[in-house]
Design a protein around this motif. Structure first.
Motif, PDB file in Angstrom:
ATOM      1  N   LYS A   1     -13.960  -1.540  -4.170  1.00 48.63           N
ATOM      2  CA  LYS A   1     -15.281  -0.972  -4.038  1.00 48.63           C
ATOM      3  C   LYS A   1     -16.280  -1.892  -5.287  1.00 48.63           C
ATOM      4  O   LYS A   1     -17.595  -2.086  -4.447  1.00 48.63           O
ATOM      5  CB  LYS A   1     -15.100   0.460  -4.069  1.00 48.63           C
ATOM      6  CG  LYS A   1     -14.682   1.464  -3.261  1.00 48.63           C
ATOM      7  CD  LYS A   1     -14.309   2.956  -3.628  1.00 48.63           C
ATOM      8  CE  LYS A   1     -13.567   3.311  -2.484  1.00 48.63           C
ATOM      9  NZ  LYS A   1     -13.306   4.689  -2.685  1.00 48.63           N
TER      10      LYS A   1
ATOM     11  N   LYS B   1      -7.160  -1.505   5.975  1.00 49.14           N
ATOM     12  CA  LYS B   1      -8.245  -0.887   6.912  1.00 49.14           C
ATOM     13  C   LYS B   1      -9.107  -0.113   6.110  1.00 49.14           C
ATOM     14  O   LYS B   1     -10.311  -0.221   6.518  1.00 49.14           O
ATOM     15  CB  LYS B   1      -7.416  -0.384   7.971  1.00 49.14           C
ATOM     16  CG  LYS B   1      -6.948  -1.298   9.061  1.00 49.14           C
ATOM     17  CD  LYS B   1      -6.248  -0.308  10.200  1.00 49.14           C
ATOM     18  CE  LYS B   1      -5.297  -1.234  11.226  1.00 49.14           C
ATOM     19  NZ  LYS B   1      -5.034  -0.249  12.372  1.00 49.14           N
ATOM     20  N   THR B   2      -8.774   0.679   5.300  1.00 49.12           N
ATOM     21  CA  THR B   2      -9.502   1.487   4.402  1.00 49.12           C
ATOM     22  C   THR B   2     -10.414   0.919   3.593  1.00 49.12           C
ATOM     23  O   THR B   2     -11.767   0.996   3.371  1.00 49.12           O
ATOM     24  CB  THR B   2      -8.595   2.307   3.532  1.00 49.12           C
ATOM     25  OG1 THR B   2      -7.721   3.400   4.598  1.00 49.12           O
ATOM     26  CG2 THR B   2      -9.528   3.467   2.556  1.00 49.12           C
ATOM     27  N   LEU B   3     -10.044  -0.107   2.913  1.00 44.72           N
ATOM     28  CA  LEU B   3     -10.690  -1.104   1.792  1.00 44.72           C
ATOM     29  C   LEU B   3     -11.421  -2.197   2.587  1.00 44.72           C
ATOM     30  O   LEU B   3     -12.371  -2.930   2.068  1.00 44.72           O
ATOM     31  CB  LEU B   3      -9.955  -1.537   0.995  1.00 44.72           C
ATOM     32  CG  LEU B   3      -9.506  -0.461   0.075  1.00 44.72           C
ATOM     33  CD1 LEU B   3      -8.511  -0.767  -1.221  1.00 44.72           C
ATOM     34  CD2 LEU B   3     -10.492   0.380  -0.720  1.00 44.72           C
ATOM     35  N   LYS B   4     -11.207  -2.557   3.962  1.00 46.28           N
ATOM     36  CA  LYS B   4     -11.575  -3.616   4.660  1.00 46.28           C
ATOM     37  C   LYS B   4     -12.048  -4.907   3.942  1.00 46.28           C
ATOM     38  O   LYS B   4     -13.302  -5.502   3.811  1.00 46.28           O
ATOM     39  CB  LYS B   4     -13.105  -3.064   5.032  1.00 46.28           C
ATOM     40  CG  LYS B   4     -13.015  -1.792   6.133  1.00 46.28           C
ATOM     41  CD  LYS B   4     -14.392  -1.197   6.513  1.00 46.28           C
ATOM     42  CE  LYS B   4     -14.377  -0.026   7.479  1.00 46.28           C
ATOM     43  NZ  LYS B   4     -13.572   0.968   7.124  1.00 46.28           N
TER      44      LYS B   4
ATOM     45  N   GLU C   1      -4.983   3.233  -7.182  1.00 46.98           N
ATOM     46  CA  GLU C   1      -6.232   3.853  -7.286  1.00 46.98           C
ATOM     47  C   GLU C   1      -7.258   2.717  -7.946  1.00 46.98           C
ATOM     48  O   GLU C   1      -8.261   2.655  -7.625  1.00 46.98           O
ATOM     49  CB  GLU C   1      -5.789   4.913  -8.081  1.00 46.98           C
ATOM     50  CG  GLU C   1      -5.296   6.190  -7.379  1.00 46.98           C
ATOM     51  CD  GLU C   1      -3.828   6.175  -7.292  1.00 46.98           C
ATOM     52  OE1 GLU C   1      -3.244   6.697  -6.231  1.00 46.98           O
ATOM     53  OE2 GLU C   1      -3.437   5.247  -8.166  1.00 46.98           O
TER      54      GLU C   1
ATOM     55  N   THR D   1      -6.135  -8.073  10.597  1.00 45.93           N
ATOM     56  CA  THR D   1      -7.087  -8.520   9.941  1.00 45.93           C
ATOM     57  C   THR D   1      -7.700 -10.010   9.933  1.00 45.93           C
ATOM     58  O   THR D   1      -8.043 -10.741   9.171  1.00 45.93           O
ATOM     59  CB  THR D   1      -6.257  -8.548   8.229  1.00 45.93           C
ATOM     60  OG1 THR D   1      -5.139  -9.419   8.159  1.00 45.93           O
ATOM     61  CG2 THR D   1      -6.009  -7.349   7.857  1.00 45.93           C
TER      62      THR D   1
ATOM     63  N   SER E   1       0.677  -0.205   4.068  1.00 42.18           N
ATOM     64  CA  SER E   1      -0.034  -1.318   3.555  1.00 42.18           C
ATOM     65  C   SER E   1      -1.149  -1.705   4.435  1.00 42.18           C
ATOM     66  O   SER E   1      -2.349  -2.021   4.117  1.00 42.18           O
ATOM     67  CB  SER E   1       0.740  -2.410   3.299  1.00 42.18           C
ATOM     68  OG  SER E   1       1.826  -2.356   2.326  1.00 42.18           O
TER      69      SER E   1
ATOM     70  N   ALA F   1      -8.236   0.081  -5.593  1.00 44.21           N
ATOM     71  CA  ALA F   1      -9.410   0.673  -4.472  1.00 44.21           C
ATOM     72  C   ALA F   1     -10.631   0.704  -5.353  1.00 44.21           C
ATOM     73  O   ALA F   1     -11.785   0.196  -4.705  1.00 44.21           O
ATOM     74  CB  ALA F   1      -8.736   2.209  -4.046  1.00 44.21           C
TER      75      ALA F   1
ATOM     76  N   ARG G   1      -2.734   0.507   6.416  1.00 40.65           N
ATOM     77  CA  ARG G   1      -3.860   1.579   6.473  1.00 40.65           C
ATOM     78  C   ARG G   1      -4.588   1.102   5.247  1.00 40.65           C
ATOM     79  O   ARG G   1      -5.893   1.381   5.314  1.00 40.65           O
ATOM     80  CB  ARG G   1      -3.145   2.736   6.447  1.00 40.65           C
ATOM     81  CG  ARG G   1      -2.588   3.329   7.751  1.00 40.65           C
ATOM     82  CD  ARG G   1      -2.274   4.755   7.953  1.00 40.65           C
ATOM     83  NE  ARG G   1      -1.030   5.041   6.757  1.00 40.65           N
ATOM     84  CZ  ARG G   1       0.024   5.095   7.378  1.00 40.65           C
ATOM     85  NH1 ARG G   1       0.468   4.671   8.469  1.00 40.65           N
ATOM     86  NH2 ARG G   1       1.033   5.365   6.274  1.00 40.65           N
ATOM     87  N   PHE G   2      -3.875   0.899   4.251  1.00 38.91           N
ATOM     88  CA  PHE G   2      -4.691   0.420   2.844  1.00 38.91           C
ATOM     89  C   PHE G   2      -5.758  -0.609   3.140  1.00 38.91           C
ATOM     90  O   PHE G   2      -6.839  -0.425   2.581  1.00 38.91           O
ATOM     91  CB  PHE G   2      -3.608   0.243   1.746  1.00 38.91           C
ATOM     92  CG  PHE G   2      -4.306   0.180   0.398  1.00 38.91           C
ATOM     93  CD1 PHE G   2      -4.503   1.458  -0.077  1.00 38.91           C
ATOM     94  CD2 PHE G   2      -4.627  -1.105  -0.157  1.00 38.91           C
ATOM     95  CE1 PHE G   2      -4.845   1.533  -1.525  1.00 38.91           C
ATOM     96  CE2 PHE G   2      -5.076  -1.015  -1.479  1.00 38.91           C
ATOM     97  CZ  PHE G   2      -5.295   0.071  -2.121  1.00 38.91           C
TER      98      PHE G   2
ATOM     99  N   GLY H   1       0.917  -1.384  -0.114  1.00 37.90           N
ATOM    100  CA  GLY H   1      -0.036   0.138   0.192  1.00 37.90           C
ATOM    101  C   GLY H   1       0.731   1.299  -0.156  1.00 37.90           C
ATOM    102  O   GLY H   1       0.278   2.618  -0.120  1.00 37.90           O
TER     103      GLY H   1
END
Length: 482
Positions: free
Chosen positions: A308, A341-344, A301, A413, A336, A304, A338-339, A286
Motif C-alpha cells: 500500500k 488480487k487483493t493487493l493488485k 501483514e 495477473t 496466494s 500488505a 487471492r493475496f 499468500g
C-alpha cells in the motif's frame, strides 16, 4: 604474457529478453583489461534483444576472428543445455583452454569434473583468482578445480562496458552496492553463492562509477541496483538515494530483491525523487502456514502494508511468488492468488519451486516428495506460454496441479503476451481454466494501457516533457521495427 580473453554468456532459448550486460564478466574482464590483456565479452542473452539493430556473429566466427588464448563461460543452471551446446561448438573451433564459472558450480560442484574439453572449473566469486589464472592458463587433460574465497568490498571492481560486444546499445546499467544476504529463507541459495556476511561497497565510489558510465554511454536510461538485499541498512540506502538524486543523471532507477520489512515511507519518497520506478516485493506464498515455513522473518501483514505504501507513492508494484513450497498444494495456492488480487500488483513473477541442493527445501523434498532433474529448468513460464514440467512434486501437489496453478496465476495477473492467446486457449482447454482465460483475454489490453499511462505520467512528473516524449518515440520506433 598478455593474452586474448573471450568471455561468453550463453542465452536461453526462450522468449525472454535481457536488457542488461552480464555484470560478472564485465567486472572480471575489466580487471584483465587493466592488466594489459585484450578482452571481449559476448553476452548472447543480451545480444538476442539487439537483433535487428546489430549483426550478432555466431560463436564460431567470433573464435575465428578474435583468436582467443583463453575462453571463459558462465554457467547458470537454467541454461545448462545451452552451455553444453556452446562448449561443444567452441571445442570444435579451437584448442584454447576453457574456464567454466558461475553459480551453477556452487549447487553442483561435481558437474563437468571429468569433461576433457574443460581445463578449469571455478567455484565462487573469481575476483581474487582471475588475473593469475588467465596468465598461467593452459590446456589441461582433465579439469582443474579452483575454489575461491569471497573478495572484500574493496576487491569488487567497476564494470568495463567497452569490452562487451554491442555495449553501445546498452540502456540498462546495473551495479551492486553490496553482496551477501544474512537471512535464512528455506528455498534460497543466495547465501551459498554470495555468503551470509553483507559486504558493503563504498557508496561514493559506486555513484562515481554510475556517473562515469552515463557519461561514456549516453544511451543508458535506467540504473538497476541488483544487490542480494539492497536495503539491509536503511539509512545507508537512503544516503545512496540522496547522492544519486544530486547527480542529476535523468535516469530511471530500479531495484531488485526488496524485503517489505526493510523499507519505510522516507525511503520510498527518496526513491521516487531519485528516479525510482518500481519495487518488487518477495511474497513467496499468500497462505499463512506455507509462508511461515519459508523462515523469512517477516509477515504477510508487513507485506500488505508495504504494498500500500508503494502504491501511495505512485510506483509500479511487483510481487514474487513461489509455487510448490513445503506444505503447498492447489487449494493453498489459491490463497496466494487471492493475496495478489487483493493487493493488485502491476506485475507478478510466479516461480516454480526448485529444491536447490544444500537448502532446507531440498531436505524437505527428500523426505516428503520426489525430485527430478533440476538442470536446465526455468522457474518462470515465458510470455509465449513455453514451460517445462516441474522438477519436484508431492502426492498432495502433483505435477498436473502445479502446472494448472502456474497457468492460472499467470493468466490472472496478465503475464502472457497477447500474441500467445491461441496457445493459451489450448492450455486452458487442457486444464479446464476457462475463467482465468477470459480474465486474461478481456483484461490484458486494459491492464497494459493502464500500466503505460501510469508509467508515462510518473516519467513526466519526475523528468519532464523532453524525457517522456523521447521514451515514447523510442517505443514507437521499436514497434515499427517489429
Amino acid at each position: 604474457m598478455k593474452k586474448r580473453v573471450l568471455f561468453i554468456n550463453p542465452g536461453k532459448n526462450d522468449y525472454f529478453t535481457v536488457g542488461r550486460i552480464h555484470m560478472g564478466q564485465t567486472l572480471l574482464g575489466g580487471m584483465l583489461k587493466r592488466q594489459g590483456h585484450e578482452v571481449l565479452v559476448m553476452d548472447y542473452a543480451f545480444l538476442r534483444g539487439l537483433r535487428g539493430n546489430i549483426r550478432v556473429p555466431e560463436i564460431e566466427e567470433v573464435v575465428e576472428t578474435f583468436k582467443p588464448d583463453v575462453i571463459g563461460i558462465t554457467v547458470f543452471t537454467y541454461v545448462y543445455n545451452e552451455c553444453l551446446s556452446m562448449i561443444e561448438r567452441i571445442s570444435m573451433s579451437t584448442d584454447a583452454p576453457i574456464i567454466l564459472g558461475g553459480p551453477h558450480f556452487i549447487m553442483f560442484p561435481g558437474d563437468f569434473g571429468s569433461d576433457t574439453r574443460i581445463s578449469y572449473l571455478v567455484r565462487g566469486e573469481a575476483e581474487d583468482v582471475i588475473k593469475d589464472l588467465v596468465v598461467t592458463a593452459k590446456k589441461e587433460k582433465t579439469p582443474v578445480s579452483i575454489d575461491c574465497t569471497l573478495p572484500s568490498p574493496e576487491g569488487i571492481p567497476a564494470v568495463n562496458l567497452d569490452i562487451a560486444y554491442g555495449s553501445e546499445f546498452l540502456s540498462d546499467y546495473q551495479i551492486q552496492l553490496s553482496r551477501g544476504c544474512p537471512f535464512d529463507c528455506t528455498f534460497c541459495n543466495v547465501k551459498m553463492v554470495a555468503g551470509k556476511r553483507v559486504r558493503l561497497r563504498d557508496l561514493s565510489l559506486c555513484v562515481r562509477q554510475i556517473i562515469e558510465a552515463k557519461k561514456r554511454y549516453p544511451n543508458i536510461r535506467t540504473i538497476s541496483i541488483t544487490d542480494d538485499v539492497p536495503t539491509i541498512n536503511k539509512n545507508r540506502f537512503k544516503e545512496f538515494l540522496k547522492m544519486l538524486k544530486n547527480a542529476n543523471l535523468d535516469c530511471e532507477l530500479t531495484v531488485d530483491n526488496v524485503r517489505a520489512d526493510l523499507i519505510d515511507e522516507e525511503m520510498i519518497g527518496l526513491y521516487v525523487s531519485a528516479g525510482g520506478q518500481n519495487i518488487c516485493l518477495g511474497v513467496e506464498s499468500g497462505h499463512p502456514e506455507v509462508f511461515e515455513m519459508t523462515h523469512k522473518g517477516e509477515s504477510l501483514e508487513k507485506i500488505a502494508v508495504a504494498a500500500k505504501l508503494i502504491r501511495k507513492h505512485g510506483l509500479t508494484l511487483g510481487m514474487c511468488f513461489v509455487i510448490g513450497l513445503p506444505g503447498d498444494n492447489l487449494k493453498r495456492h489459491m490463497a496466494s492468488l487471492r493475496f495478489a488480487k487483493t493487493l493488485k500488483p502491476d506485475y507478478a513473477f510466479w516461480n516454480m519451486c526448485v529444491p536447490w541442493p544444500f537448502t532446507e527445501v531440498r531436505q524437505w523434498y527428500e523426505k516428503n516428495g520426489t525430485i527430478g532433474e533440476l538442470r536446465n529448468f526455468s522457474t518462470l513460464i515465458d510470455p509465449m506460454v513455453n514451460y517445462q514440467s516441474p522438477p519436484a512434486f508431492t502426492a498432495q501437489f502433483p505435477p498436473e496441479d502445479r502446472i494448472k496453478a502456474w497457468l492460472m496465476a499467470n493468466m490472472q495477473t496478465y503475464w502472457f503476451d497477447i500474441r500467445s492467446l491461441g496457445k493459451l486457449a489450448r492450455e486452458a482447454a487442457r486444464y479446464g481454466l476457462y475463467r482465468p482465460l477470459l480474465i486474461f483475454a478481456f483484461g490484458k489490453t486494459l491492464h497494459t494501457i493502464k500500466m503505460r499511462l501510469e508509467f508515462l505520467a510518473r516519467n513526466f512528473k519526475q523528468f519532464g516533457l523532453y524525457f517522456t516524449a523521447g521514451k515514447v518515440l523510442r517505443k514507437l520506433r521499436q514497434h515499427a521495427r517489429i
